[in-house]
Structures are given as structure tokens and as C-alpha cells.
Enzyme design. Sequence first.
Site, PDB file in Angstrom:
ATOM      1  CB  THR A 219      -2.155  55.542  -8.869  1.00 17.28           C
ATOM      2  OG1 THR A 219      -2.213  56.614  -9.070  1.00 17.28           O
ATOM      3  CG2 THR A 219      -0.832  54.785  -9.122  1.00 17.28           C
ATOM      4  CG  PHE A 221      -0.295  50.864  -6.782  1.00 14.08           C
ATOM      5  CD1 PHE A 221      -1.610  51.537  -6.856  1.00 14.08           C
ATOM      6  CD2 PHE A 221       0.871  51.327  -6.126  1.00 14.08           C
ATOM      7  CE1 PHE A 221      -1.715  52.710  -6.264  1.00 14.08           C
ATOM      8  CE2 PHE A 221       0.607  52.666  -5.645  1.00 14.08           C
ATOM      9  CZ  PHE A 221      -0.780  53.496  -5.804  1.00 14.08           C
TER      10      PHE A 221
HETATM   11  O1  LIG Z   1       3.900  59.116  -2.697  1.00 14.86           O
HETATM   12  C1  LIG Z   1       2.958  58.057  -2.754  1.00 14.86           C
HETATM   13  O2  LIG Z   1       1.894  58.327  -1.678  1.00 14.86           O
HETATM   14  C2  LIG Z   1       2.846  57.123  -3.396  1.00 14.86           C
HETATM   15  O3  LIG Z   1       2.325  56.084  -3.008  1.00 14.86           O
HETATM   16  C3  LIG Z   1       3.460  57.217  -4.844  1.00 14.86           C
HETATM   17  C4  LIG Z   1       2.477  57.591  -5.927  1.00 14.86           C
HETATM   18  C5  LIG Z   1       3.132  57.495  -7.467  1.00 14.86           C
HETATM   19  O4  LIG Z   1       4.456  57.013  -7.488  1.00 14.86           O
HETATM   20  O5  LIG Z   1       2.456  57.771  -8.512  1.00 14.86           O
HETATM   21  C6  LIG Z   1       1.343  56.993  -5.870  1.00 14.86           C
HETATM   22  C7  LIG Z   1       0.165  57.243  -6.393  1.00 14.86           C
HETATM   23  C8  LIG Z   1      -0.122  58.630  -6.691  1.00 14.86           C
HETATM   24  O6  LIG Z   1      -0.273  58.530  -8.032  1.00 14.86           O
HETATM   25  C9  LIG Z   1       1.062  59.581  -6.378  1.00 14.86           C
HETATM   26  C10 LIG Z   1       2.145  58.792  -5.967  1.00 14.86           C
END
Ligand SMILES: O=C(O)C(=O)C[C@]1(C(=O)O)C=C[C@@H](O)C=C1
Length: 353
Positions: A219, A221
Site C-alpha cells: 500500500t 501512503f
Molecule cells: O485499516 C487499516 O489498517 C488502514 O490503515 C487502512 C488501509 C487502506 O485504507 O487501504 C491501509 C492499508 C491496507 O491496504 C488496508 C487498509
Amino acid sequence: MENGGEGNNHLQLALQESQMVAVAATACLPQPLSVSDFARPPMHGSNLRVAYQGVPGAYSEAAACKAYSECEPIPCDQFEVAFQSVELWLADRAVLPVENSLGGSIHRNYDLLLSHRLHIVGEVQLPVRHCLLALPGIQKEDLTRVISHPQALSQCENTLTKLGLNVSREAVDDTAGAAQFIAANNLTDTAAIASVRAAEIYGLNILAEGIQDDRCNVTRFVMLAREPIIPRIDRPFKTSIVFAHGESTGVLFKVLSAFAFRNINLTKIESRPRRKNPIRIVDNTNHSGTTRYFEYLFYIDFEASMADQRGQNALSELQEYVTFLRVLGSYPMDTTPLGPVAELCLDVHAPAV
Ligand SMILES: O=C(O)C(=O)C[C@]1(C(=O)O)C=C[C@@H](O)C=C1
């Protein structure tokens, strides 16, 4: 002589003391900035308050700590709150997931980037390894429901089916929040998809580990601040922009070629509805009736700094074609190794044998 010698000693002592006082006093004074300060590496994050959406154990918290190793992560119940906490000086940075290698773009967060005036000052790519968590003693067969963040549910969709679970899937605000909810309500029929750290914090058992549909799940950020950072050219930088164009033909082609002709690599392009002005109606004089065009905003990330002449020239050319342009930020690219997950990614891309 003796007296004179003693007198000299006193004088030396007095001088030394006054020097020490002067040194101590200078140490308390703020030091003037010098040119070398602009070349300092980005701050490591001590005392930086970083707002994220979710509760402790969420991946966003891990991303905040990866970006600013000694920061104080501040949990928020919604993204709006994370943005506002920076705007109102309750936090120094906000961390926002924008895209995932399996789930794709997190559209709502692109919209938030535009509706607020924070600046992107950094990015972090975080390997995401999901686990199936339940209360101690609970088996997979006991489960009727799996809860998690919608992105996490979609990243594990196929694996959940393969595990043979006969469960409904329910979306909640964040992955760690799902784990916390199960523990707080003693739910014996429900599992959460969340991190190993969430299992430790909320006292849950790990029923299955690494349940994302692809071993290589990352992911991305972005880090947001009230002020932009000074763009540099001594390390790889990325710039994020958003633009809209009017009625003319071939604008997207012209925009893309403004980057291509300058050898600037694009890493992302995303379109979103232009919410304040979603439809353009054109009256057809030749035919009866009207044509309705959906209006879009285009988000582009490109690999150049705003301090790089090529980046500046590309943007000034863009201004000729577009009706709206905003630079969301120019910031250092995350080039840190992904750790063990990198090998998994290499595996995936290796030619089939
Ligand atoms: O719910 C979490 O733990 C988050 O940090 C959010 C979140 C997102 O929004 O994509 C972050 C990383 C993962 O891809 C899954 C969820």
C-alpha cells in the site's frame, strides 16, 4: 610573585568561568539558519505528531512510523478528522493511504486531497501482510462473519473463498478497529482481517497468516503537512498534480506528451468525477437534443522535482492546455527496500520457467 601568581590563577579561573557562561548562554539561543541547513536530510520524526485514520495496530499507524521513526502516532476515527487535526495544529502530519498494488486506488482519499489544502510532503510504500484473527479457542469452522476495512476485504477476497469459510463479509472503518471490536464484544462467531500487531494488542489468535491474494501486497501512503517542503534535485523526487480541462480535443494526449518529450516518467494517472461541476451540456445545433459529457479531474504523479527545470517546463506547458491545475506536492520518493516482501515481488515478475 606568589601573590602575583595567585592573582593570575584567579584571573584565569574567572576568565574560564565567564567563557563557560558565555558558551552555555549561546547554546540556549536559537542558531541562525545557514545554507547548509537546506541540505539537511529530512527530520527523523522525533516529537512529530502524525494523525492517521484507525486505532493502534492499523497499517496507517505502521506507515506513519515508517515515515517518521520517532513520531507520536495520533489515532483518528475518520480521515476528515486526520486532515482537520493538521489544519488546526493538533497534529503536524497526516498519513493517507492512496493506492494498493492489489486493490488499486482509494478513490475517496483522492477526493479528500482536493477538498483540503494540505501539501504532500512524503510517501511511504508499506508491505501489507494480512492475518485472519479470532478470539482464543475459536476455530475457522466456528466463524459466520469476517469484518475488516473494505480494502483489506478486497485484498483477501479469493483467499477467503479458498479457505472454505462459509462467512459473510462486513466492512468496518479500519483493520485494527475490527480486531478491537471482536475483543471488546467477545464475538465468538466473527474474525477480523488485520495485522500481527493488531492480534498482539487486542489479544486475538492468528488463524491464518499472509491471506492477501498476492504474496506481494503493497500500500502506498502519502504524508500531508500544512506547508510544502522545499523541492530538491539531489535525490529522486516525485510530484503530484491534479488538473481539469475544458472543451478542446486531444488535451490528455498533449498533457501526456508534455511529460514524454521531456523524458519524465509518469507513475500514476487517475481520473475522478469533477464533483462541483460533474456534467457539461452541449447543445447540438445540427441535431435535435443535447449531448452530456461527464467532467473529470485527472491526478498525475510524475518522477521529477519541482526544482528540476524539466518538471517546471512540463507544468508551464500544461497550463496552456488545462483550465485548472494544482500542485499537490513535490516530495522525496520512497526508495527504501521493501524487506523480505521484495523477494516475493521479484518472484512474481520472474519469467515463467
Ligand atoms: O485499516 C487499516 O489498517 C488502514 O490503515 C487502512 C488501509 C487502506 O485504507 O487501504 C491501509 C492499508 C491496507 O491496504 C488496508 C487498509
